[in-house]
Design an enzyme around this catalytic site. Structure first.
Site, mmCIF file in Angstrom:
data_model
loop_
_atom_site.group_PDB
_atom_site.id
_atom_site.type_symbol
_atom_site.label_atom_id
_atom_site.label_comp_id
_atom_site.label_asym_id
_atom_site.label_seq_id
_atom_site.Cartn_x
_atom_site.Cartn_y
_atom_site.Cartn_z
ATOM 1 C CG ASP A 169 -25.101 10.461 15.497
ATOM 2 O OD1 ASP A 169 -25.373 11.349 14.775
ATOM 3 O OD2 ASP A 169 -24.466 11.596 16.266
ATOM 4 C CE LYS A 201 -24.051 19.426 11.683
ATOM 5 N NZ LYS A 201 -23.640 18.104 12.710
HETATM 6 C C1 LIG Z 1 -23.754 18.018 14.386
HETATM 7 C C2 LIG Z 1 -23.177 16.496 14.943
HETATM 8 C C3 LIG Z 1 -23.494 15.776 16.401
HETATM 9 C C4 LIG Z 1 -24.097 17.376 16.746
HETATM 10 O O1 LIG Z 1 -25.348 17.956 16.463
HETATM 11 P P1 LIG Z 1 -25.810 19.636 16.602
HETATM 12 O O2 LIG Z 1 -27.145 20.061 15.794
HETATM 13 O O3 LIG Z 1 -24.332 20.696 16.652
HETATM 14 O O4 LIG Z 1 -25.692 19.404 18.349
HETATM 15 C C5 LIG Z 1 -23.655 15.166 16.416
HETATM 16 N N1 LIG Z 1 -23.685 13.660 16.082
HETATM 17 C C6 LIG Z 1 -22.799 13.853 14.188
HETATM 18 C C7 LIG Z 1 -22.964 13.119 13.767
HETATM 19 C C8 LIG Z 1 -22.672 15.809 13.230
HETATM 20 O O5 LIG Z 1 -22.875 15.813 12.619
#
Ligand SMILES: *Cc1c(COP(=O)(O)O)cnc(C)c1O
Length: 389
Positions: free
Chosen positions: A185, A210
């Site tokens: 991620d 984000k």
């Molecule tokens: C926010 C976030 C997610 C989830 O993403 P969404 O777009 O809210 O579904 C996954 N991994 C990390 C590190 C995040 O900050």
């Protein structure tokens, strides 16, 4: 499979990413054509007879408004072809985690995004998958949890919200030795800060919500991979499960991506300056930021990242009450969950029952934006002082 892709002949690996985010995914340069991709609002396409591969057919399968963003992100990550957009970061993570078979083993960072952990446990129960939580700081522990026969290693680096830095090349090697796929991620680092596929990872996901979109106005996700076969699987998963991006959201994400390099440059400089000042603040007990020379993750981050990101962990003196007081007192900083927007936000973690017990209850996670660092500092400093009055 997919229709005609936008491109402007900028598949040049030597382009600086700051140039690439501006130049990639443009419509063909023909006289009188627009410089931006149009938003196509349609659920279906005119079609008779047996569908021809590559022709658009139905907008859940493919929508040309996705293509420029997918192409740009795929190029940034060094993927095999375009990335794949999903309705949210979690939809992208669900697709990636679908590689774990029933009764398989999933090794996952204990400080992963809490909803990703929730999904891992749901998969664990539903498919009798063994879910092993590991501390990604500790390469030996992760290696031991993998061997033999894990199916997927799921890593965040830096971790959310603890800001630990994993030794990605070592973990990728350990994962592959055990026969596992490795998923990263990359939301916190962004592809400008770190390219896990180039470090050997098989899958990269983003919460596009984000920093990539960057303006706190869309919820989107994406998957990128080095392996064409894996990309096919992710594409099939998206079509079958249906968590697709709306065209307006995709367009907004591409618009945000155009300024990613500029935003990250400013926000990272702000983050380093704030981390340095906070570490010397009388009302602060602890700061976690990989950019601080004394941070446990500093050397690893220096070795595998370009820049140290825009997220800080701060524990004020005075514990949970002080942390809540800071959240309630800030004026410029927005007290809110989520991160990566142009505006600086903060929140106290462990507000949610689902969070790992190893996250301290007084941890403030700061997402540093692009405002003037002096204004950010004045507001934060005043809130920290007020919390101790
Ligand atoms: C926010 C976030 C997610 C989830 O993403 P969404 O777009 O809210 O579904 C996954 N991994 C990390 C590190 C995040 O900050």
């Amino acid at each position: 499979m997919e229709g005609e892709r936008y491109s402007s002949g900028v598949h040049d690996e030597n382009l600086d990413p700051a140039t690439y985010v501006v130049a990639a995914g443009r419509p063909p340069r023909t006289q009188g054509s627009p410089v931006n991709v149009p938003v196509t609002l349609t659920s279906t396409y005119v079609s008779t007879g047996v569908p021809v591969p590559g022709e658009p057919l139905y907008a859940r399968i493919d929508n040309e408004t996705w293509h420029p963003f997918e192409e740009a992100l795929g190029g940034l990550e060094g993927a095999a072809g375009p990335a794949l957009l999903f309705a949210s970061g979690m939809a992208a993570i669900a697709a990636a985690m679908s590689v774990v078979p029933a009764r398989g083993r999933l090794v996952i960072a204990r400080h992963s995004y809490q909803v990703a952990l929730g999904l891992a446990h749901e998969i664990g129960e539903r498919l009798e998958v063994e879910v092993v939580l590991v501390d990604v700081d500790d390469t030996a522990q992760v290696t031991e949890a993998l061997a033999p026969g894990a199916d997927l290693l799921w890593v965040e680096s830096p971790t959310n919200p603890m800001l630990e830095v994993a030794d990605l090349p070592a973990l990728v090697a350990a994962g592959h030795r055990a026969g596992a796929l490795v998923g990263v991620d990359n939301t916190f680092a962004t592809p400008l800060g770190q390219r896990p596929l180039r470090l050997g990872a098989d899958l990269v996901v983003h919460s596009v919500t984000k920093a990539l979109a960057g303006h706190s106005d869309v919820v989107l996700g994406a998957v990128a991979t080095r392996e064409p076969e894996l990309r096919e699987r992710m594409h099939a998963y998206r079509t079958l499960h249906g968590a697709i991006a709306g065209p307006l959201e995709a367009w907004l994400a591409l618009r945000g991506l155009r300024t990613l390099a500029l935003r990250i440059e400013r926000a990272q400089a702000n983050a380093l300056e704030l981390a340095t000042r906070l570490a010397a603040h009388p009302d602060v007990a602890e700061v976690r930021f990989p950019g601080l020379p004394g941070d446990p993750g500093h050397e690893r981050a220096k070795a595998q990242m370009d820049g140290f990101g825009t997220i800080l962990g701060v524990r004020p003196r005075g514990g949970l009450e002080a942390a809540d007081a800071v959240s309630a007192t800030v004026g410029l900083w927005v007290p809110a969950t989520s991160l990566g927007g142009v505006e600086s936000t903060l929140e106290r973690r462990r507000r949610f029952a689902t969070e790992s017990r190893t996250v301290p209850t007084d941890l403030l996670r700061l997402s540093v934006g692009i405002e003037s660092v002096e204004d950010l500092w004045a507001d934060l400093d005043a809130a920290l002082r007020a919390a101790h009055r």
